[in-house]
Design a protein around this motif. Sequence first.
Motif, PDB file in Angstrom:
ATOM      1  N   MET A   1      12.176   3.249 -14.187  1.00  0.00           N
ATOM      2  CA  MET A   1      11.359   4.007 -13.260  1.00  0.00           C
ATOM      3  C   MET A   1      11.688   3.608 -11.827  1.00  0.00           C
ATOM      4  N   LYS A   2      11.746   4.585 -10.941  1.00  0.00           N
ATOM      5  CA  LYS A   2      12.000   4.319  -9.529  1.00  0.00           C
ATOM      6  C   LYS A   2      10.666   4.242  -8.792  1.00  0.00           C
ATOM      7  N   VAL A   3      10.415   3.088  -8.172  1.00  0.00           N
ATOM      8  CA  VAL A   3       9.131   2.824  -7.532  1.00  0.00           C
ATOM      9  C   VAL A   3       9.340   2.608  -6.034  1.00  0.00           C
ATOM     10  N   LEU A   4       8.567   3.317  -5.239  1.00  0.00           N
ATOM     11  CA  LEU A   4       8.611   3.155  -3.792  1.00  0.00           C
ATOM     12  C   LEU A   4       7.260   2.641  -3.322  1.00  0.00           C
ATOM     13  N   ILE A   5       7.255   1.486  -2.668  1.00  0.00           N
ATOM     14  CA  ILE A   5       6.023   0.862  -2.198  1.00  0.00           C
ATOM     15  C   ILE A   5       6.026   0.861  -0.674  1.00  0.00           C
ATOM     16  N   ALA A   6       4.987   1.416  -0.085  1.00  0.00           N
ATOM     17  CA  ALA A   6       4.849   1.442   1.368  1.00  0.00           C
ATOM     18  C   ALA A   6       3.890   0.336   1.777  1.00  0.00           C
ATOM     19  N   GLY A   7       4.416  -0.670   2.447  1.00  0.00           N
ATOM     20  CA  GLY A   7       3.595  -1.808   2.860  1.00  0.00           C
ATOM     21  C   GLY A   7       4.005  -3.077   2.143  1.00  0.00           C
ATOM     22  N   ALA A   8       4.447  -4.072   2.908  1.00  0.00           N
ATOM     23  CA  ALA A   8       4.877  -5.344   2.312  1.00  0.00           C
ATOM     24  C   ALA A   8       3.887  -6.453   2.616  1.00  0.00           C
ATOM     25  N   GLY A   9       2.610  -6.092   2.643  1.00  0.00           N
ATOM     26  CA  GLY A   9       1.573  -7.111   2.757  1.00  0.00           C
ATOM     27  C   GLY A   9       1.443  -7.829   1.429  1.00  0.00           C
ATOM     28  N   ARG A  10       0.408  -8.619   1.305  1.00  0.00           N
ATOM     29  CA  ARG A  10       0.235  -9.413   0.087  1.00  0.00           C
ATOM     30  C   ARG A  10       0.214  -8.541  -1.163  1.00  0.00           C
ATOM     31  N   LEU A  11      -0.551  -7.454  -1.119  1.00  0.00           N
ATOM     32  CA  LEU A  11      -0.657  -6.597  -2.295  1.00  0.00           C
ATOM     33  C   LEU A  11       0.654  -5.892  -2.585  1.00  0.00           C
ATOM     34  N   GLY A  12       1.308  -5.381  -1.556  1.00  0.00           N
ATOM     35  CA  GLY A  12       2.579  -4.711  -1.758  1.00  0.00           C
ATOM     36  C   GLY A  12       3.619  -5.626  -2.367  1.00  0.00           C
ATOM     37  N   ARG A  13       3.637  -6.879  -1.926  1.00  0.00           N
ATOM     38  CA  ARG A  13       4.589  -7.841  -2.473  1.00  0.00           C
ATOM     39  C   ARG A  13       4.289  -8.148  -3.933  1.00  0.00           C
ATOM     40  N   GLN A  14       3.012  -8.278  -4.260  1.00  0.00           N
ATOM     41  CA  GLN A  14       2.648  -8.567  -5.648  1.00  0.00           C
ATOM     42  C   GLN A  14       3.049  -7.415  -6.568  1.00  0.00           C
TER      43      GLN A  14
ATOM     44  N   VAL B   1       7.950 -17.167 -19.355  1.00  0.00           N
ATOM     45  CA  VAL B   1       8.746 -17.603 -18.210  1.00  0.00           C
ATOM     46  C   VAL B   1       7.959 -17.326 -16.934  1.00  0.00           C
ATOM     47  N   VAL B   2       7.926 -18.295 -16.040  1.00  0.00           N
ATOM     48  CA  VAL B   2       7.287 -18.088 -14.745  1.00  0.00           C
ATOM     49  C   VAL B   2       8.225 -17.259 -13.877  1.00  0.00           C
ATOM     50  N   ALA B   3       7.763 -16.077 -13.463  1.00  0.00           N
ATOM     51  CA  ALA B   3       8.602 -15.167 -12.681  1.00  0.00           C
ATOM     52  C   ALA B   3       8.495 -15.427 -11.192  1.00  0.00           C
ATOM     53  N   ALA B   4       7.305 -15.804 -10.717  1.00  0.00           N
ATOM     54  CA  ALA B   4       7.122 -16.025  -9.282  1.00  0.00           C
ATOM     55  C   ALA B   4       5.852 -16.802  -9.029  1.00  0.00           C
ATOM     56  N   VAL B   5       5.853 -17.516  -7.922  1.00  0.00           N
ATOM     57  CA  VAL B   5       4.657 -18.182  -7.419  1.00  0.00           C
ATOM     58  C   VAL B   5       4.371 -17.563  -6.055  1.00  0.00           C
ATOM     59  N   VAL B   6       3.171 -17.011  -5.882  1.00  0.00           N
ATOM     60  CA  VAL B   6       2.800 -16.409  -4.603  1.00  0.00           C
ATOM     61  C   VAL B   6       1.881 -17.383  -3.884  1.00  0.00           C
ATOM     62  N   ARG B   7       2.340 -17.881  -2.730  1.00  0.00           N
ATOM     63  CA  ARG B   7       1.587 -18.868  -1.961  1.00  0.00           C
ATOM     64  C   ARG B   7       1.311 -18.325  -0.563  1.00  0.00           C
ATOM     65  N   ASP B   8       0.043 -18.244  -0.209  1.00  0.00           N
ATOM     66  CA  ASP B   8      -0.351 -17.714   1.099  1.00  0.00           C
ATOM     67  C   ASP B   8       0.241 -16.334   1.342  1.00  0.00           C
ATOM     68  N   GLY B   9       0.286 -15.537   0.265  1.00  0.00           N
ATOM     69  CA  GLY B   9       0.765 -14.169   0.389  1.00  0.00           C
ATOM     70  C   GLY B   9       2.267 -14.019   0.365  1.00  0.00           C
ATOM     71  N   THR B  10       2.997 -15.132   0.239  1.00  0.00           N
ATOM     72  CA  THR B  10       4.455 -15.076   0.250  1.00  0.00           C
ATOM     73  C   THR B  10       5.025 -15.544  -1.084  1.00  0.00           C
ATOM     74  N   PRO B  11       5.880 -14.736  -1.728  1.00  0.00           N
ATOM     75  CA  PRO B  11       6.490 -15.161  -2.990  1.00  0.00           C
ATOM     76  C   PRO B  11       7.401 -16.367  -2.786  1.00  0.00           C
ATOM     77  N   VAL B  12       7.307 -17.319  -3.694  1.00  0.00           N
ATOM     78  CA  VAL B  12       8.121 -18.528  -3.642  1.00  0.00           C
ATOM     79  C   VAL B  12       8.920 -18.620  -4.936  1.00  0.00           C
ATOM     80  N   ALA B  13      10.194 -18.960  -4.819  1.00  0.00           N
ATOM     81  CA  ALA B  13      11.024 -19.103  -6.016  1.00  0.00           C
ATOM     82  C   ALA B  13      10.431 -20.180  -6.924  1.00  0.00           C
TER      83      ALA B  13
ATOM     84  N   VAL C   1       0.157   1.126   0.168  1.00  0.00           N
ATOM     85  CA  VAL C   1      -0.776  -0.009   0.257  1.00  0.00           C
ATOM     86  C   VAL C   1      -0.693  -0.684   1.628  1.00  0.00           C
ATOM     87  N   THR C   2      -0.597   0.119   2.678  1.00  0.00           N
ATOM     88  CA  THR C   2      -0.640  -0.462   4.015  1.00  0.00           C
ATOM     89  C   THR C   2      -2.089  -0.824   4.321  1.00  0.00           C
ATOM     90  N   GLY C   3      -2.291  -1.480   5.439  1.00  0.00           N
ATOM     91  CA  GLY C   3      -3.642  -1.881   5.817  1.00  0.00           C
ATOM     92  C   GLY C   3      -4.420  -0.819   6.546  1.00  0.00           C
TER      93      GLY C   3
END
Length: 218
Positions: A1-14, A176-188, A72-74
């Motif tokens: 599926m092709k997904v387009l997300i508008a807004g890279a805030g915390r929710l958009g990143r998740q 498998v742990v795919a991502a850790v989101v810390r303070d709204g920012t994904p961390v490897a 999902v912009t603000g």
Amino acid sequence: MKVLIAGAGRLGRQIAQVMAAGHNQVTVVERDEARVAALRDVLPARLETGDACEPSVLERAGAHTADLVVAVTGEDEDNLVISLLAKRQFRAERVVARVNDEENAWLFDSSWGVDAAVPAAMPLVSLIEEATGATDTVALLRLSRAGVNVIETSITPASRVVGAPLADVEVPPGTVVAAVVRDGTPVAPAADLLLAAGDEILVVSHAATEGEVHAAFQ
């Protein structure tokens, strides 16, 4: 599926993390150049800099072939404009928009191209369900085509894993742990990453239940 997300805030990143984990083609549009630069090597998605309210930006991001557009912009005004363009101009199959101010909820309907309106207070699981049109979601999202679940859990201050390296967490088999989101920012999810209260963990699993994943991090 092709997904387009508008807004890279915390929710958009998740949402991008979750959809990418399901082997979807994810594109994120964000007008903040600094935010886009910070996410280049972190977010598993194609990133486009620009205002998603501009048709040319949406076209460049692939709106004409998107199966799902998530606004999902603000700003509610922006989410409505993006939804209308996605549905009317680019004929997106499904459009989901976040409602930031509940007083504006009455506007978020088909007349603005919105297939599903999601209140700001609604948890991520519900937003993903609305976005995908799924009715059988058990955890965060059931990725039937991939045969896996993506489950989200948060680390509380009382959790026994606070301060422990990620490698010390005994996750259920096949998880498998795919991502850790810390303070709204994904961390490897590096093995030596020290976990902290407030971290949000996204895991991919073939068989683990939501309760089992929660228990592993509490």
